[in-house]
Design a protein around this motif. Structure first.
Motif, PDB file in Angstrom:
ATOM      1  N   LEU A  40      56.289  36.377  70.327  1.00 46.71           N
ATOM      2  CA  LEU A  40      55.602  37.092  69.332  1.00 46.71           C
ATOM      3  C   LEU A  40      56.682  37.734  68.389  1.00 46.71           C
ATOM      4  CD1 LEU A  40      53.100  38.194  68.040  1.00 46.71           C
ATOM      5  CD2 LEU A  40      53.057  40.332  69.687  1.00 46.71           C
ATOM      6  N   TYR A  41      57.600  38.248  69.230  1.00 47.97           N
ATOM      7  CA  TYR A  41      58.457  39.179  68.329  1.00 47.97           C
ATOM      8  C   TYR A  41      59.906  38.310  67.859  1.00 47.97           C
ATOM      9  CZ  TYR A  41      55.601  43.186  69.361  1.00 47.97           C
ATOM     10  OH  TYR A  41      54.377  43.949  69.470  1.00 47.97           O
ATOM     11  N   ILE A  42      60.253  37.379  68.789  1.00 41.78           N
ATOM     12  CA  ILE A  42      61.385  36.739  68.306  1.00 41.78           C
ATOM     13  C   ILE A  42      61.152  35.194  67.800  1.00 41.78           C
ATOM     14  CG2 ILE A  42      63.971  35.916  69.199  1.00 41.78           C
ATOM     15  CD1 ILE A  42      63.490  38.393  71.294  1.00 41.78           C
ATOM     16  N   THR A  43      60.768  34.213  68.716  1.00 45.47           N
ATOM     17  CA  THR A  43      60.955  32.694  68.405  1.00 45.47           C
ATOM     18  C   THR A  43      60.015  32.472  67.140  1.00 45.47           C
ATOM     19  OG1 THR A  43      59.502  32.357  70.110  1.00 45.47           O
ATOM     20  CG2 THR A  43      61.821  32.493  70.683  1.00 45.47           C
ATOM     21  N   MET A  44      58.636  32.985  67.352  1.00 45.05           N
ATOM     22  CA  MET A  44      57.770  32.584  66.442  1.00 45.05           C
ATOM     23  C   MET A  44      58.085  33.061  65.091  1.00 45.05           C
ATOM     24  SD  MET A  44      53.424  33.230  66.257  1.00 45.05           S
ATOM     25  CE  MET A  44      53.350  32.798  68.358  1.00 45.05           C
ATOM     26  N   PRO A  45      58.353  34.194  64.853  1.00 40.32           N
ATOM     27  CA  PRO A  45      58.855  34.565  63.380  1.00 40.32           C
ATOM     28  C   PRO A  45      60.106  33.787  62.975  1.00 40.32           C
ATOM     29  CG  PRO A  45      58.319  36.612  64.689  1.00 40.32           C
ATOM     30  CD  PRO A  45      58.333  35.569  65.458  1.00 40.32           C
ATOM     31  N   ALA A  46      60.902  33.408  63.983  1.00 40.54           N
ATOM     32  CA  ALA A  46      62.216  32.701  63.601  1.00 40.54           C
ATOM     33  C   ALA A  46      61.957  31.294  63.283  1.00 40.54           C
ATOM     34  CB  ALA A  46      63.195  32.693  64.812  1.00 40.54           C
ATOM     35  N   ALA A  47      60.800  30.621  64.096  1.00 38.11           N
ATOM     36  CA  ALA A  47      60.362  29.657  63.478  1.00 38.11           C
ATOM     37  C   ALA A  47      59.714  29.460  62.024  1.00 38.11           C
ATOM     38  CB  ALA A  47      59.309  29.014  64.694  1.00 38.11           C
ATOM     39  N   ALA A  48      59.050  30.546  61.731  1.00 34.24           N
ATOM     40  CA  ALA A  48      58.494  30.732  60.569  1.00 34.24           C
ATOM     41  C   ALA A  48      59.535  30.686  59.347  1.00 34.24           C
ATOM     42  CB  ALA A  48      57.541  31.858  60.439  1.00 34.24           C
ATOM     43  N   VAL A  49      60.521  31.563  59.626  1.00 42.63           N
ATOM     44  CA  VAL A  49      61.660  31.757  58.761  1.00 42.63           C
ATOM     45  C   VAL A  49      62.494  30.246  58.391  1.00 42.63           C
ATOM     46  CG1 VAL A  49      64.030  32.658  58.391  1.00 42.63           C
ATOM     47  CG2 VAL A  49      62.084  34.291  59.335  1.00 42.63           C
ATOM     48  N   ASN A  50      62.649  29.772  59.644  1.00 43.22           N
ATOM     49  CA  ASN A  50      63.438  28.448  59.756  1.00 43.22           C
ATOM     50  C   ASN A  50      62.471  27.382  58.854  1.00 43.22           C
ATOM     51  OD1 ASN A  50      65.480  26.692  60.530  1.00 43.22           O
ATOM     52  ND2 ASN A  50      64.314  25.730  61.962  1.00 43.22           N
ATOM     53  N   GLY A  51      61.298  27.291  59.197  1.00 39.98           N
ATOM     54  CA  GLY A  51      60.236  26.274  58.522  1.00 39.98           C
ATOM     55  C   GLY A  51      60.272  26.683  57.140  1.00 39.98           C
ATOM     56  N   LEU A  52      60.191  27.850  56.670  1.00 34.73           N
ATOM     57  CA  LEU A  52      60.235  28.219  55.326  1.00 34.73           C
ATOM     58  C   LEU A  52      61.191  28.435  54.355  1.00 34.73           C
ATOM     59  CD1 LEU A  52      56.960  30.793  55.873  1.00 34.73           C
ATOM     60  CD2 LEU A  52      56.891  28.163  55.014  1.00 34.73           C
ATOM     61  N   LYS A  53      62.291  28.332  55.142  1.00 34.29           N
ATOM     62  CA  LYS A  53      63.800  28.611  54.390  1.00 34.29           C
ATOM     63  C   LYS A  53      63.888  27.756  53.136  1.00 34.29           C
ATOM     64  CE  LYS A  53      66.232  25.153  57.103  1.00 34.29           C
ATOM     65  NZ  LYS A  53      67.342  24.976  58.353  1.00 34.29           N
ATOM     66  N   ASP A  54      63.187  26.596  52.914  1.00 32.91           N
ATOM     67  CA  ASP A  54      63.422  25.837  51.600  1.00 32.91           C
ATOM     68  C   ASP A  54      62.108  25.695  50.986  1.00 32.91           C
ATOM     69  OD1 ASP A  54      66.045  24.922  52.326  1.00 32.91           O
ATOM     70  OD2 ASP A  54      65.485  23.318  53.793  1.00 32.91           O
ATOM     71  N   LEU A  55      61.394  26.752  51.129  1.00 33.78           N
ATOM     72  CA  LEU A  55      59.982  26.700  50.311  1.00 33.78           C
ATOM     73  C   LEU A  55      60.052  26.760  48.895  1.00 33.78           C
ATOM     74  CD1 LEU A  55      57.187  27.083  50.618  1.00 33.78           C
ATOM     75  CD2 LEU A  55      57.051  29.517  50.857  1.00 33.78           C
ATOM     76  N   GLU A  56      59.258  25.965  48.248  1.00 35.14           N
ATOM     77  CA  GLU A  56      59.067  26.088  46.906  1.00 35.14           C
ATOM     78  C   GLU A  56      57.674  26.056  46.583  1.00 35.14           C
ATOM     79  OE1 GLU A  56      60.834  22.983  44.893  1.00 35.14           O
ATOM     80  OE2 GLU A  56      62.831  23.186  45.432  1.00 35.14           O
ATOM     81  N   LEU A  57      57.381  27.102  46.146  1.00 33.49           N
ATOM     82  CA  LEU A  57      55.794  27.653  45.671  1.00 33.49           C
ATOM     83  C   LEU A  57      55.170  26.303  45.097  1.00 33.49           C
ATOM     84  CD1 LEU A  57      55.756  31.446  45.583  1.00 33.49           C
ATOM     85  CD2 LEU A  57      55.414  30.134  47.587  1.00 33.49           C
ATOM     86  N   GLN A  58      53.987  26.317  45.277  1.00 36.18           N
ATOM     87  CA  GLN A  58      53.059  25.328  44.423  1.00 36.18           C
ATOM     88  C   GLN A  58      51.858  25.661  44.544  1.00 36.18           C
ATOM     89  OE1 GLN A  58      52.760  21.365  46.467  1.00 36.18           O
ATOM     90  NE2 GLN A  58      54.883  21.848  47.102  1.00 36.18           N
ATOM     91  N   PRO A 165      54.360  40.392  63.592  1.00 37.26           N
ATOM     92  CA  PRO A 165      55.644  39.889  63.455  1.00 37.26           C
ATOM     93  C   PRO A 165      55.541  38.413  62.344  1.00 37.26           C
ATOM     94  CG  PRO A 165      55.706  40.723  65.414  1.00 37.26           C
ATOM     95  CD  PRO A 165      54.277  40.517  65.062  1.00 37.26           C
ATOM     96  N   ILE A 166      54.646  37.425  63.031  1.00 35.55           N
ATOM     97  CA  ILE A 166      54.620  36.284  62.422  1.00 35.55           C
ATOM     98  C   ILE A 166      54.091  36.326  60.987  1.00 35.55           C
ATOM     99  CG2 ILE A 166      52.412  35.889  63.432  1.00 35.55           C
ATOM    100  CD1 ILE A 166      54.991  33.015  62.630  1.00 35.55           C
ATOM    101  N   THR A 167      52.827  37.251  60.880  1.00 39.24           N
ATOM    102  CA  THR A 167      52.462  37.250  59.490  1.00 39.24           C
ATOM    103  C   THR A 167      53.368  37.859  58.472  1.00 39.24           C
ATOM    104  OG1 THR A 167      50.229  37.490  60.243  1.00 39.24           O
ATOM    105  CG2 THR A 167      50.418  38.325  58.142  1.00 39.24           C
ATOM    106  N   ASP A 168      54.199  38.914  59.030  1.00 41.14           N
ATOM    107  CA  ASP A 168      55.305  39.417  58.391  1.00 41.14           C
ATOM    108  C   ASP A 168      56.260  38.522  57.610  1.00 41.14           C
ATOM    109  OD1 ASP A 168      53.896  42.027  58.459  1.00 41.14           O
ATOM    110  OD2 ASP A 168      55.299  42.819  60.023  1.00 41.14           O
ATOM    111  N   ALA A 169      56.613  37.634  58.595  1.00 39.64           N
ATOM    112  CA  ALA A 169      57.660  36.673  58.331  1.00 39.64           C
ATOM    113  C   ALA A 169      56.937  35.689  57.329  1.00 39.64           C
ATOM    114  CB  ALA A 169      58.013  35.974  59.745  1.00 39.64           C
ATOM    115  N   TYR A 170      55.897  35.284  57.474  1.00 43.80           N
ATOM    116  CA  TYR A 170      55.174  34.521  56.416  1.00 43.80           C
ATOM    117  C   TYR A 170      55.330  35.012  54.948  1.00 43.80           C
ATOM    118  CZ  TYR A 170      52.570  32.119  60.216  1.00 43.80           C
ATOM    119  OH  TYR A 170      51.994  31.232  61.261  1.00 43.80           O
ATOM    120  N   LEU A 171      54.806  36.426  54.972  1.00 43.11           N
ATOM    121  CA  LEU A 171      54.770  37.091  53.833  1.00 43.11           C
ATOM    122  C   LEU A 171      56.446  37.333  53.127  1.00 43.11           C
ATOM    123  CD1 LEU A 171      52.070  39.490  54.536  1.00 43.11           C
ATOM    124  CD2 LEU A 171      51.773  37.538  53.142  1.00 43.11           C
ATOM    125  N   ILE A 172      57.127  37.551  54.019  1.00 44.79           N
ATOM    126  CA  ILE A 172      58.493  37.956  53.460  1.00 44.79           C
ATOM    127  C   ILE A 172      59.173  36.540  53.072  1.00 44.79           C
ATOM    128  CG2 ILE A 172      60.876  38.312  54.095  1.00 44.79           C
ATOM    129  CD1 ILE A 172      59.746  40.309  56.037  1.00 44.79           C
TER     130      ILE A 172
END
Length: 302
Positions: A40-58, A165-172
Motif C-alpha cells: 500500500l505505502y511503497i510498491t503500489m505507489p512506486a508502480a504507479a509512478v513508474n507506469g506513468l513516468k512517460d504519461l502524455e495526457l489525451q 497512497p496509490i490515488t495520491d500517486a495517480y494524481l501527482i
C-alpha cells in the motif's frame, strides 16, 4: 499471447505458493498485514509512478474515467435488481462486491509489462472512478439502509481518496504530466526498483489470504452472482469496443480491466455495514480465479 500465458502461470504459481506456505504453517494470515502495508505505502505507489513516468495526457483518459463511473452505475443497477428479493445481508453483498474491481492490488500487477504507458494510465483513471463510486455512492446507500441517520459523507469520501497512497500517486503524476514536469532520475530509478516488486508481493499476499471453503448451500447464489456480473461486464466491454473511440492499447486495457476480480476491500466494507463477511470473502476468493481466466482470455481476443 505467449507473454500473457506465461505471466498468468507465474502469477498463479505465486498465488498458490502463498496459499501453500500458509497451509504449511510457514506464513500466517497476520503476516499478510505487513505485506499489505509494504504494498500500500511503497510498491503500489512506486508502480504507479513508474507506469506513468512517460504519461502524455489525451482526451481518451477522460473517457476512461467516465467509463469506470458508468460501469459502476450499470453494475449497481443490475445488482440491486438481482438482489431485490434478498435479505439485507444479500443486498449488501451485491452492493459492495458486484460493482467493484480490484485494480491496484490485482489488475495493475497482472497487466504490468503487458500494456502500454497509455493503457496503464487508463487503468489509473478507471480506478479513481471506481474508488469514488465505492466510497461515495455505495457507502452512502449502505449507511442509509442502516436507518441510523447515515448518508453521503463528503469528508469520508475525500479522506478515503486523498489518504490513499496509490490515488495520491495517480494524481501527482497526472498533474506533473499536465505541467510537462519529469521527476529526477534517482526518484524514477527508485520507483522502478520498488515498483518491480509490486506484482510479486501482491500475488503472494493474495495467496496468503486466499481461501477455498466452497459452501454448497451458497452454490446457487455464487453461480447467479458471477453469471450476472460477467454477462454485464462482457456487454459493457462490447460497448467499449463498438462505441467509444479509444486507441487500441487503451481499449485493450479497459476491456481486460472489466474482467478483474472483486475489490479486496469489499468483504471488510460488507462486514462494517452489517453484512455477511464469510459470503463476501468466499465471493472474493472465487473471483480471483475467475478473474485471472477472464482477463487472460479477453487480453488475447481484444
Amino acid at each position: 499471447m505467449n507473454n500473457v500465458l506465461t505471466q498468468t502461470i507465474v502469477y498463479l504459481l505465486l498465488l498458490f505458493l502463498g496459499f501453500g506456505f500458509k497451509k504449511a504453517g510457514i506464513f500466517k494470515v497476520k503476516d499478510s498485514d505487513f505485506l499489505k502495508s509494504v504494498i500500500l505505502y511503497i510498491t503500489m505507489p512506486a508502480a504507479a509512478v513508474n507506469g506513468l513516468k512517460d504519461l502524455e495526457l489525451q482526451t481518451s483518459f477522460l473517457w476512461c474515467f467516465l467509463t469506470g463511473f458508468v460501469t459502476c452505475v450499470v453494475l449497481m443497477a443490475v445488482g440491486m435488481a438481482a438482489s431485490r428479493k434478498a435479505d439485507a445481508s444479500g443486498k449488501l453483498l451485491y452492493l459492495f462486491s458486484f460493482n467493484s474491481f480490484n485494480v491496484g492490488n490485482f489488475a495493475i500487477p497482472f497487466l504490468t509489462g503487458l500494456i502500454s504507458a497509455n493503457g496503464f494510465a487508463a487503468l489509473c483513471l478507471f480506478d479513481i472512478a471506481v474508488a469514488i463510486f465505492l466510497y461515495g455512492v455505495d457507502y452512502s446507500i449502505a449507511e442509509s439502509r442502516k436507518g441510523e441517520g447515515g448518508g453521503f459523507s463528503l469528508k469520508l469520501l475525500l479522506k478515503k481518496l486523498f489518504c490513499s497512497p496509490i490515488t495520491d500517486a495517480y494524481l501527482i503524476m497526472i498533474v506533473l504530466a499536465a505541467l510537462s514536469i519529469r521527476l529526477p532520475a534517482p526518484i524514477l530509478r527508485l520507483a522502478e526498483v520498488a515498483g518491480n516488486a509490486n506484482a510479486f508481493l501482491a500475488m503472494l499476499s493474495i495467496g496468503i489470504l486466499f481461501e477455498w471453503n466452497l459452501d454448497k448451500k451458497n452454490l446457487k447464489m455464487i453461480v447467479k452472482f458471477f453469471s450476472l456480473r460477467y454477462l454485464t461486464v462482457l456487454i459493457i466491454a462490447a460497448g467499449v469496443i463498438l462505441f467509444i473511440p479509444f486507441p487500441q492499447d487503451i481499449r485493450q486495457a479497459v476491456c481486460v480491466l472489466l474482467m478483474a476480480p472483486v475489490a479486496s476491500v469489499a468483504p471488510l466494507l460488507t462486514v462494517n455495514a452489517g453484512g455477511d463477511g464469510a459470503k463476501a470473502a468466499q465471493i472474493n476468493s472465487i473471483s480471483i480465479l475467475i478473474g485471472i481466466a477472464m482477463m487472460m482470455v479477453i487480453y488475447a481476443i481484444v
